[in-house]
Design an enzyme around this catalytic site. Structure first.
Site, PDB file in Angstrom:
ATOM      1  N   ASP A  84       0.874  -1.170   0.000  1.00 16.59           N
ATOM      2  CA  ASP A  84       0.000   0.000   0.000  1.00 16.59           C
ATOM      3  C   ASP A  84       0.914   1.225   0.000  1.00 16.59           C
ATOM      4  O   ASP A  84       2.144   1.101   0.035  1.00 16.59           O
ATOM      5  CB  ASP A  84      -0.956  -0.030   1.200  1.00 16.59           C
ATOM      6  CG  ASP A  84      -2.177   0.877   0.963  1.00 16.59           C
ATOM      7  OD1 ASP A  84      -2.115   1.721   0.053  1.00 16.59           O
ATOM      8  OD2 ASP A  84      -3.169   0.750   1.704  1.00 16.59           O
TER       9      ASP A  84
HETATM   10  C1  BGC Z   1      -4.991   3.333   0.052  1.00 20.05           C
HETATM   11  C2  BGC Z   1      -5.126   2.383  -1.116  1.00 20.05           C
HETATM   12  C3  BGC Z   1      -4.940   3.139  -2.402  1.00 20.05           C
HETATM   13  C4  BGC Z   1      -3.619   3.864  -2.376  1.00 20.05           C
HETATM   14  C5  BGC Z   1      -3.344   4.662  -3.623  1.00 20.05           C
HETATM   15  C6  BGC Z   1      -3.725   4.131  -0.022  1.00 20.05           C
HETATM   16  O1  BGC Z   1      -3.662   5.071   0.986  1.00 20.05           O
HETATM   17  O2  BGC Z   1      -5.036   2.619   1.262  1.00 20.05           O
HETATM   18  O3  BGC Z   1      -6.371   1.759  -1.094  1.00 20.05           O
HETATM   19  O4  BGC Z   1      -5.026   2.262  -3.485  1.00 20.05           O
HETATM   20  O5  BGC Z   1      -3.588   4.750  -1.274  1.00 20.05           O
HETATM   21  O6  BGC Z   1      -4.156   5.757  -3.701  1.00 20.05           O
END
Ligand code: BGC
Length: 746
Positions: free
Chosen positions: A273
């Site tokens: 993530d």
């Molecule tokens: C989120 C993800 C997301 C990523 C990119 C993260 O903070 O938890 O779900 O895909 O950011 O935006």
């Protein structure tokens, strides 16, 4: 002459060397992945494993990023012909920046119904169809991997991101995710199944340690991922921010290699993530976490340093690079796809409406209040949400969509008359104000019925709270609803409540005020049309709840261990992280497997609306079912459903299986299959057949580190909700089945 010859030889010699050199540099499209990896320097490999932290600038100051607003990308290696590959969010549709500098062209995407609502259609074909449209927008806007679907379990109704997730039940979540993946990937783009794993709260999500038993992990928190990986085959998985039993998810080799790859057969790559730092970079790669997103220079340096010091082997680096390349060679950017920047948004909006139509849940319909028989009626339309609907949640799961249809617009379009003074008041104040007794009586006198919308929103980065205005109605909402209800009922007129929310709210204390309650969730761009389709009966509701709606928050077992009243900011200052503090530094999953209906049904705790519940404008009859044993522990369960009412409709047949009591404690019944009928005309029947097998019936025995299916008599319950069993049949499992696992999760 001699000199000329010498020069000629030199030129030819140089050219030959240059040609040989060019031929020796492998190129994407011409060379194999192995050749590309062999040609990469350590610096190139390390750069490739980190996402792109700096897109660089063109001479005119514009960024080299092709898709503004995409959450991230992989790095390019021009020397090897390797381009960027783009990764936009997210679960409700493609999230990119809708406008760009220097052009009037817009880049809006379609907001489909939120994930919870899509799961609530209980229709995997429709989920795939929507997935294909999302995949098409991903492709046509120049992207490669959609950061979706998301499928963490609704452990607690107050998780801020539940709207991005499917259900409290892992089977339903897994099947829905698999269908979404199949649909998205049918377009030649990839998915990133997220957030792996046990990411069930937003409060201190980067650091919170989920302390959970192996049984609950296996049966509740990993089961859905297992189904989605095996049946959907996602190109990538996104490891979650949180820690699980003391090990950060992205550094967790048992999770990312032993279970995900060796046990489930995952063949893609794992990306973190979006905060993979500060983390132990070498440990992440050794664990099987290939790509570090969104990528930082320091991570590139750390990889190089770790290899130099011998704490990370080149073989591990090569494996991660190879896994990434094997997936990315399939991507549109690597294949040089000529994207249009022009997907068919009109067709996709129509699909968003069709999907929303199937996901709306009818929670109450006393005295056949719905459907509204006469569109000529005059409506007193209360609640700001009636005029400004939340089409989706907030954060990375939100889509920049255009042309959102509000409920007031759709009602007018359908031929209803709205009470204009009331509409003008909402337009003027743009908030929810208290409807006093006087105003309620006035409107009851000059309108035929009341529609009252209650709206709620939530999203990434914060959990919802057990307070008025969130889980509970505000004082204004409650008083207004009561006054409207009393005034309209005194005048012999009906009150319909619409719930425009991404998650569960308390309903037990006020539902008597409403004659009908409709739950359109956050239905995407065609919101108002979907609501009116249901209100008028143009569409017969067939959506069903994918989570329990409890009577009281404290009835939920996880409520004892959830940061429901956590103050993220006090006097504008963010509360510091306290590693010792319950639900901040760590969360005890004390409830074990007793999540959602597994708890309520087993312990007989009353609920406001049960899992699987949803009314229809018609009625269905279930025939005597048949369960047959097939080969190798497989079974089929069939039942014939007949529409016994007077309008066409679809029914969701839910198969809950009760296992015999043996060594392990078991839920009273668990969802092991479901099937949605086609639209059945009055009097029409359809036989649905649901397959399952002994592995699907197993419980996880920690003592043996094994999936165990006990021998004995099982009951197959065919139901319209977990609390509405229509028919049952028993079947025998003759021999116990034990599947011992090599991987242990701690
Ligand atoms: C989120 C993800 C997301 C990523 C990119 C993260 O903070 O938890 O779900 O895909 O950011 O935006």
């Amino acid at each position: 002459m001699k000199r000329f010859c010498l020069i000629l030889i030199m030129i030819l010699g140089f050219q030959t060397a240059a040609t040989v050199n060019a031929q020796q540099t492998p190129q994407l499209g011409k060379s194999s992945v192995e050749e590309l990896v062999a040609a990469m320097t350590l610096h190139e490999k390390a750069t490739f494993l980190a996402g792109v932290f700096d897109y660089g600038k063109n001479p005119d100051g514009t960024t080299r990023k092709r898709v503004p607003g995409a959450a991230g990308s992989s790095a390019e290696i021009p020397r090897l012909g390797i381009p960027f590959a783009y990764y936009p969010d997210g679960p409700q549709g493609v999230r990119i920046q809708p406008t760009r500098k220097g052009t009037d062209k817009t880049f809006y995407c379609t907001a489909f119904p939120i994930a919870t609502m899509m799961a609530g259609t209980w229709n995997p074909d429709l989920v795939s169809e929507v997935g294909a449209a999302m995949g098409n927008e991903t492709l046509e806007y120049g992207n490669d991997i959609l950061l979706a679907p998301a499928m963490n379990i609704h452990r607690n109704p107050l998780c801020g991101r539940n709207f991005e997730y499917y259900s409290e039940d892992p089977f339903l979540a897994g099947k829905t995710a698999a269908a979404a993946i199949r649909g998205i990937q049918s377009q030649g783009v990839g998915t990133s199944l997220k957030h792996f794993a046990v990411n069930n709260q937003e409060t201190f999500r980067l650091k919170n340690d989920a302390r959970v038993s192996d049984r609950a992990l296996r049966e509740i928190y990993l089961k859905g991922f297992e189904i989605a990986v095996k049946e959907g085959k996602p190109w990538t998985i996104m490891s979650s921010y949180n820690t699980i039993n003391g090990t950060t998810a992205s550094e967790n080799r048992a999770l990312l290699t032993d279970v995900l790859r060796n046990e489930w057969g995952f063949e893609g790559f794992v990306m973190t993530d979006w905060t993979s730092y500060p983390r132990n970079t070498a440990a992440q790669i050794k664990a099987g976490n290939d790509q570090l997103m969104p990528g930082l220079k320091v991570q590139v340096e750390q990889i190089e340093q770790a290899v130099a010091e011998g704490t990370l082997s080149m073989a591990d680096v090569d494996l991660a690079v190879t896994r990434m390349l094997r997936v990315l060679v399939k991507s549109p950017s690597y294949k040089g796809y000529n994207f249009s920047n022009n997907p068919d948004l009109v067709a996709h909006a129509a699909l968003a409406r069709k999907a929303a139509d199937e996901g709306v849940v009818l929670l109450k319909n006393a005295w056949n209040t719905l459907p509204l028989k006469d569109t000529g009626k005059k409506i007193a339309l209360f609640g700001f949400g009636s005029y400004k609907i939340y089409q989706g949640g907030t954060g990375s799961g939100n889509v920049h969509t255009t042309g959102i249809v509000n409920i007031d617009t759709a009602l007018r379009e359908a031929g209803f008359e709205l009470q204009e003074d009331l509409a003008a008041t909402y337009d003027g104040v743009r908030i929810d104000f208290k409807i006093g007794e006087k105003l309620a009586k006035l409107r009851a006198a000059d309108c035929d019925l009341a529609i009252f919308t209650i709206r709620r929103n939530a999203g990434e980065g914060a959990d919802r709270r057990e307070i008025k205005g969130d889980f509970y109605l505000t004082e204004n909402e409650e008083a207004s609803l009561k006054n409207v209800s009393e005034a309209f009922h005194a005048a012999g007129k009906k009150v319909i409540v619409l719930l425009n929310t991404g998650g569960v709210i308390e309903t037990a204390s006020w539902k008597q005020y409403a004659d009908a309650i409709v739950l359109p969730w956050q239905p995407g761009v065609e919101a108002g049309h979907a609501v009116v389709d249901i209100l008028t009966g143009r569409v017969n509701p067939s959506g069903k709840l994918t989570m329990t709606w409890p009577v009281a928050y404290k009835d939920i077992p996880s409520s004892k261990n959830f940061p429901s009243n956590f103050e993220a900011k006090k006097d504008g200052v963010r509360t510091p992280f306290d590693p010792e503090k319950r639900n901040e530094g760590f969360t005890e999953y004390e409830e074990g497997i007793w999540v959602g209906y597994r708890y309520f049904s087993t312990y007989g705790v009353p609920v406001s609306f049960p899992f699987g519940f949803g009314l229809s404008y018609t009625t269905f009859d279930y025939s005597k079912p048949v369960v047959k044993a097939g080969k190798k522990g497989s079974y089929t369960a069939s039942v014939t459903v007949t529409n016994t009412g007077s309008v066409p409709g679809k029914e969701v047949v839910q198969l809950y299986i009760a296992a015999p009591k043996d060594n392990l404690e078991k839920p009273a019944r668990e969802l092991k299959g479901y099937a949605k009928t086609r639209e059945l005309a009055p009097g029409e029947s359809q036989t649905v057949t649901i397959s399952f097998d002994t592995y699907g019936l197993a419980s996880f025995d920690e003592a043996q580190n094994a999936w165990v299916t006990d021998a004995g008599e099982y009951t197959a319950n065919f139901a319209s909700s977990v609390e509405d069993i229509r028919q049952s049949a028993s079947f025998k499992v003759k021999k116990p089945a034990v599947l011992k696992l090599k991987a242990t999760l701690r």
